[in-house]
Design a protein around this motif. Structure first.
Motif, PDB file in Angstrom:
ATOM      1  N   ARG A  26       0.847  -1.189   0.000  1.00  0.00           N
ATOM      2  CA  ARG A  26       0.000   0.000   0.000  1.00  0.00           C
ATOM      3  C   ARG A  26       0.881   1.237   0.000  1.00  0.00           C
ATOM      4  N   MET A  27       0.752   2.075  -1.026  1.00  0.00           N
ATOM      5  CA  MET A  27       1.589   3.259  -1.138  1.00  0.00           C
ATOM      6  C   MET A  27       1.216   4.276  -0.064  1.00  0.00           C
ATOM      7  N   ILE A  28       2.230   4.753   0.661  1.00  0.00           N
ATOM      8  CA  ILE A  28       1.985   5.810   1.647  1.00  0.00           C
ATOM      9  C   ILE A  28       2.788   7.067   1.332  1.00  0.00           C
ATOM     10  N   GLU A  29       3.666   6.998   0.331  1.00  0.00           N
ATOM     11  CA  GLU A  29       4.434   8.177  -0.055  1.00  0.00           C
ATOM     12  C   GLU A  29       4.922   7.992  -1.484  1.00  0.00           C
ATOM     13  N   GLY A  30       4.933   9.096  -2.257  1.00  0.00           N
ATOM     14  CA  GLY A  30       5.450   9.052  -3.616  1.00  0.00           C
ATOM     15  C   GLY A  30       4.384   9.383  -4.641  1.00  0.00           C
ATOM     16  N   PRO A  31       4.747   9.350  -5.932  1.00  0.00           N
ATOM     17  CA  PRO A  31       3.777   9.596  -6.998  1.00  0.00           C
ATOM     18  C   PRO A  31       2.597   8.631  -6.893  1.00  0.00           C
ATOM     19  N   GLU A  32       1.428   9.103  -7.264  1.00  0.00           N
ATOM     20  CA  GLU A  32       0.205   8.316  -7.117  1.00  0.00           C
ATOM     21  C   GLU A  32       0.356   6.950  -7.770  1.00  0.00           C
ATOM     22  N   MET A  33       0.009   5.894  -7.025  1.00  0.00           N
ATOM     23  CA  MET A  33       0.200   4.532  -7.497  1.00  0.00           C
ATOM     24  C   MET A  33      -0.853   3.648  -6.849  1.00  0.00           C
ATOM     25  N   TRP A 113       9.077   6.063  -3.891  1.00  0.00           N
ATOM     26  CA  TRP A 113       7.888   5.439  -3.317  1.00  0.00           C
ATOM     27  C   TRP A 113       8.200   4.766  -1.985  1.00  0.00           C
ATOM     28  N   VAL A 114       7.255   4.877  -1.062  1.00  0.00           N
ATOM     29  CA  VAL A 114       7.287   4.115   0.182  1.00  0.00           C
ATOM     30  C   VAL A 114       5.987   3.312   0.252  1.00  0.00           C
ATOM     31  N   PHE A 115       6.107   2.019   0.475  1.00  0.00           N
ATOM     32  CA  PHE A 115       4.949   1.133   0.588  1.00  0.00           C
ATOM     33  C   PHE A 115       4.936   0.502   1.980  1.00  0.00           C
ATOM     34  N   ARG A 116       3.726   0.282   2.497  1.00  0.00           N
ATOM     35  CA  ARG A 116       3.597  -0.473   3.728  1.00  0.00           C
ATOM     36  C   ARG A 116       3.165  -1.897   3.375  1.00  0.00           C
ATOM     37  N   VAL A 117       3.784  -2.886   4.026  1.00  0.00           N
ATOM     38  CA  VAL A 117       3.503  -4.293   3.763  1.00  0.00           C
ATOM     39  C   VAL A 117       2.284  -4.731   4.563  1.00  0.00           C
ATOM     40  N   ARG A 194      -1.962   5.215  12.675  1.00  0.00           N
ATOM     41  CA  ARG A 194      -1.243   4.834  11.459  1.00  0.00           C
ATOM     42  C   ARG A 194      -2.252   4.669  10.339  1.00  0.00           C
ATOM     43  N   ALA A 195      -1.921   5.157   9.164  1.00  0.00           N
ATOM     44  CA  ALA A 195      -2.807   5.000   8.007  1.00  0.00           C
ATOM     45  C   ALA A 195      -2.925   3.533   7.645  1.00  0.00           C
ATOM     46  N   CYS A 196      -4.124   3.106   7.277  1.00  0.00           N
ATOM     47  CA  CYS A 196      -4.358   1.737   6.827  1.00  0.00           C
ATOM     48  C   CYS A 196      -5.304   1.789   5.637  1.00  0.00           C
ATOM     49  N   ASP A 197      -5.702   0.622   5.144  1.00  0.00           N
ATOM     50  CA  ASP A 197      -6.522   0.565   3.937  1.00  0.00           C
ATOM     51  C   ASP A 197      -7.820   1.355   4.081  1.00  0.00           C
ATOM     52  N   ASP A 198      -8.430   1.282   5.256  1.00  0.00           N
ATOM     53  CA  ASP A 198      -9.755   1.865   5.437  1.00  0.00           C
ATOM     54  C   ASP A 198      -9.733   3.194   6.171  1.00  0.00           C
ATOM     55  N   GLY A 199      -8.581   3.799   6.344  1.00  0.00           N
ATOM     56  CA  GLY A 199      -8.495   5.070   7.043  1.00  0.00           C
ATOM     57  C   GLY A 199      -7.310   5.111   7.975  1.00  0.00           C
ATOM     58  N   PHE A 200      -7.571   5.017   9.269  1.00  0.00           N
ATOM     59  CA  PHE A 200      -6.506   5.053  10.261  1.00  0.00           C
ATOM     60  C   PHE A 200      -6.785   4.014  11.338  1.00  0.00           C
ATOM     61  N   VAL A 201      -5.713   3.515  11.936  1.00  0.00           N
ATOM     62  CA  VAL A 201      -5.816   2.565  13.026  1.00  0.00           C
ATOM     63  C   VAL A 201      -5.098   3.138  14.238  1.00  0.00           C
ATOM     64  N   VAL A 202      -5.673   2.928  15.424  1.00  0.00           N
ATOM     65  CA  VAL A 202      -5.075   3.407  16.660  1.00  0.00           C
ATOM     66  C   VAL A 202      -3.994   2.428  17.115  1.00  0.00           C
ATOM     67  N   PRO A 271       3.635  14.339  12.341  1.00  0.00           N
ATOM     68  CA  PRO A 271       4.035  13.049  11.775  1.00  0.00           C
ATOM     69  C   PRO A 271       5.192  12.446  12.566  1.00  0.00           C
ATOM     70  N   ILE A 272       5.209  11.136  12.647  1.00  0.00           N
ATOM     71  CA  ILE A 272       6.305  10.380  13.257  1.00  0.00           C
ATOM     72  C   ILE A 272       7.088   9.749  12.115  1.00  0.00           C
ATOM     73  N   VAL A 273       8.299  10.204  11.927  1.00  0.00           N
ATOM     74  CA  VAL A 273       9.115   9.763  10.791  1.00  0.00           C
ATOM     75  C   VAL A 273      10.050   8.649  11.247  1.00  0.00           C
ATOM     76  N   VAL A 274      10.024   7.551  10.511  1.00  0.00           N
ATOM     77  CA  VAL A 274      10.924   6.427  10.768  1.00  0.00           C
ATOM     78  C   VAL A 274      11.789   6.259   9.530  1.00  0.00           C
ATOM     79  N   GLY A 275      13.101   6.408   9.707  1.00  0.00           N
ATOM     80  CA  GLY A 275      13.977   6.389   8.541  1.00  0.00           C
ATOM     81  C   GLY A 275      13.733   7.634   7.718  1.00  0.00           C
ATOM     82  N   ASP A 276      13.234   7.439   6.502  1.00  0.00           N
ATOM     83  CA  ASP A 276      12.970   8.592   5.641  1.00  0.00           C
ATOM     84  C   ASP A 276      11.521   8.634   5.188  1.00  0.00           C
ATOM     85  N   ALA A 277      10.627   8.023   5.979  1.00  0.00           N
ATOM     86  CA  ALA A 277       9.218   7.991   5.596  1.00  0.00           C
ATOM     87  C   ALA A 277       8.342   8.209   6.818  1.00  0.00           C
ATOM     88  N   ILE A 278       7.152   8.761   6.581  1.00  0.00           N
ATOM     89  CA  ILE A 278       6.180   8.935   7.655  1.00  0.00           C
ATOM     90  C   ILE A 278       5.614   7.570   8.023  1.00  0.00           C
TER      91      ILE A 278
END
Length: 568
Positions: A26-33, A113-117, A194-202, A271-278
């Protein structure tokens, strides 16, 4: 097993095997994908090439940037192909050509691009309803106050820093950071989302009333009654741009009806940045008659979010190192077990010794699932077997070991290839995961060159001469073992002359893809093995041609070549 069928953006066929999940990127950063969903059992190319399964058209992405593989037991692995910009997992650049196991929630960076697994059925624990009511919102975005550096703030930051690196999971870290944020800012409630498929999760939540015991690192027991988990979607969306944002009740502020209904007069989202991504967001607010927040609250909470991001990054680096150590230990044990049951690479068998053989076996991913064995039977003939267990890695290697032991015992007892295949087929009934099987070729070679064999869905047997190459296509072979326990196998025969060699191989040889996408095939194999050669030269020539053809493409499957001939 070749490259996957391509990238998809939504639905894919269901998983056939229990415990095996699709991999979602799931793309969380970068050009729309669009989201990519990868099906278990495949190998997927990530790159700039149009044929890539995960197609990322950008100059910062290499043509063949990375590979994503799944094993028979449902594990997923990422391998960087050595591109200039590299592949980052949770902010850590991966070493080239070294498979690393993936886990849900991992962050993958390929170029911009940054993707979440995500894996199959994993779902967040708490879904939140953001901005109940009309969605039209305008907020006032304030530059962050640089604030005070009072001793009490420094003490709280120091306390948080010392505690974060002692906690064992990310949720506990988030709860600890929230507790300190509420104690030092004047906000009354907060959460890490954290952002997830359906919005945000606590991920974690807290209130000023529940921070009296901030040293509790166990999972909290807060309920919706303790904390109204309704947040401003507008603030979260604005913070996704990478800047902390605040909302106050000052002039020029027009809030949405939902924020008014919730009575929010002050809020912060950073935002909480880990490495170079939110990675996630720290959200804090105060409502109704609750007091105003302190002047330096924004800068203080931004510092806490930075500390939390660094602690999460450190935790994930440690976790990645642990994964690699565990994987290395498992592979070492599996490889040691595999070496114990494989025969020497070259030898002369029979009684008296009259049949020479050579072979080589290469793992496609981590540990091979191919099987090979050759040994002398009590009557002086030579038994030989080659097979391919579905899948890759340690799980396939363990199935291979069990099959090899069973076949060797049956051949030693009966000297009958069809009977041995039948016995293994019965033994595997109910022991393999659905959809898994073992293709197999079993033979018994006599001193006069007569070969009695059974082919259980394998089909990769050839007879070579000084100027000839013939693939033996069994007219009445059989299906792979482990599919139908009622299937009956039968013996077939062929003969090799003293000037000929019997060549056995696994499908990983002929089905290997090259840089242009075509397969190695039998024509290239025949060209490589022309002439009168020894068994050792056959194996070396076959793999030399295989390596030249593959280039930088890693082996897509386990690859085995074996050659046998009558001893002069």
């Amino acid at each position: 097993m070749g490259l996957g069928a391509g990238n998809t953006s939504s639905s894919v066929p269901g998983v056939n095997s229990p415990g095996m999940f699709h991999l979602r990127l799931r793309m969380i950063e970068g050009p729309e994908m669009a989201e990519f969903t990868l099906t278990p059992g495949g190998r997927y190319l990530v790159g700039r090439l149009g044929k890539s399964d995960v197609h990322l058209p950008h100059e910062a992405v290499s043509r063949e940037h990375a590979l994503i593989d799944s094993t028979a037991d449902g594990a997923w692995f990422l391998t960087d192909r050595g591109g200039i910009t590299g592949t980052r997992l949770n902010g850590i650049r991966l070493p080239p050509e070294k498979p690393t196991q993936l886990a849900p929630g991992d962050l993958l960076r390929f170029g911009p691009w940054v993707f979440r697994v995500g894996l199959g059925a994993d779902r967040p624990e708490i879904q939140v309803d953001l901005d109940r009511g009309p969605a039209q919102t305008t907020v006032h975005v304030k530059p962050l106050d640089q604030g005070s550096t009072a001793d009490q703030r420094l003490a709280l930051l120091s306390e948080c820093l010392s505690r974060l690196y002692l906690l064992g999971d990310e949720a506990a870290m988030a709860r600890a950071a929230l507790a300190v944020a509420l104690r030092g800012s004047g906000y009354r409630r907060g959460a890490v989302l954290r952002a997830c498929d359906d919005g945000f999760v606590v991920i974690a939540q807290n209130t000023a009333q529940s921070t009296a015991t901030p040293h509790d690192n166990q999972r909290g027991s807060l309920t919706d009654a303790d904390l109204d988990i309704s947040f401003s979607r507008r603030l979260l969306q604005m913070a996704s741009g990478g800047r902390p944002v605040t909302m106050t009740g000052g002039a020029n502020v027009v809030t949405s009806h939902s924020i008014v209904d919730m009575g929010i007069h002050s809020a912060l989202c950073t935002p909480i940045v880990v490495g170079d991504a939110i990675d996630s967001y720290m959200y804090l607010d105060a409502r109704g008659a609750e007091g105003s927040v302190r002047a330096d609250a924004a800068a203080f909470c931004e510092a806490l979010a930075t500390l939390l991001g660094l602690a999460i990054a450190s935790h994930r680096r440690t976790e990645l190192e642990r994964r690699e150590r565990d994987l290395a230990a498992q592979l070492h044990a599996a490889h040691a077990a595999q070496l114990l049951i494989l025969p020497p690479r070259d030898g002369v068998l029979g009684a008296p010794p009259n049949i020479e053989y050579s072979y080589d076996l290469r793992a496609g991913l981590l540990v091979a699932g191919d099987l090979f064995d050759a040994f002398t039977l009590q009557d002086g003939r030579v038994a030989v077997m080659i097979g391919d267990v579905t899948g890759h890695g340690a799980a396939a290697a363990m199935v291979m070991a069990a099959c090899q032991a069973r076949l060797a015992a049956e051949l030693a007892r009966t000297a009958d290839p069809a009977s041995a295949a039948q016995s293994l087929n019965t033994y595997l009934d109910g022991r393999l995961q659905p959809g898994h099987f073992v293709s197999l070729w079993l033979g018994v070679v006599s001193a006069d060159g007569r070969v009695v064999y059974a082919d259980a869905g394998h089909g990769h047997c050839c007879v070579l001469g000084p100027s000839s190459f013939e693939r033996i296509v069994s007219p009445r072979g059989g299906i792979a073992v482990g599919i139908d326990p009622r299937h009956t196998y039968e013996n077939l025969t062929l003969t090799i002359a003293p000037s000929q060699r019997l060549l056995l191989l696994s499908d990983g040889i002929v089905e290997q893809s090259g840089a242009t996408g075509d397969r190695f095939g039998y024509v290239r194999l025949a060209d490589a093995l022309k002439g009168d050669r020894s068994t050792r030269e056959d194996v070396a020539a076959a793999f030399a041609a295989f390596d030249r053809f593959s280039g930088r493409m890693p082996a897509q499957d386990d690859a085995t070549v074996a050659s046998l001939k009558l001893k002069n």
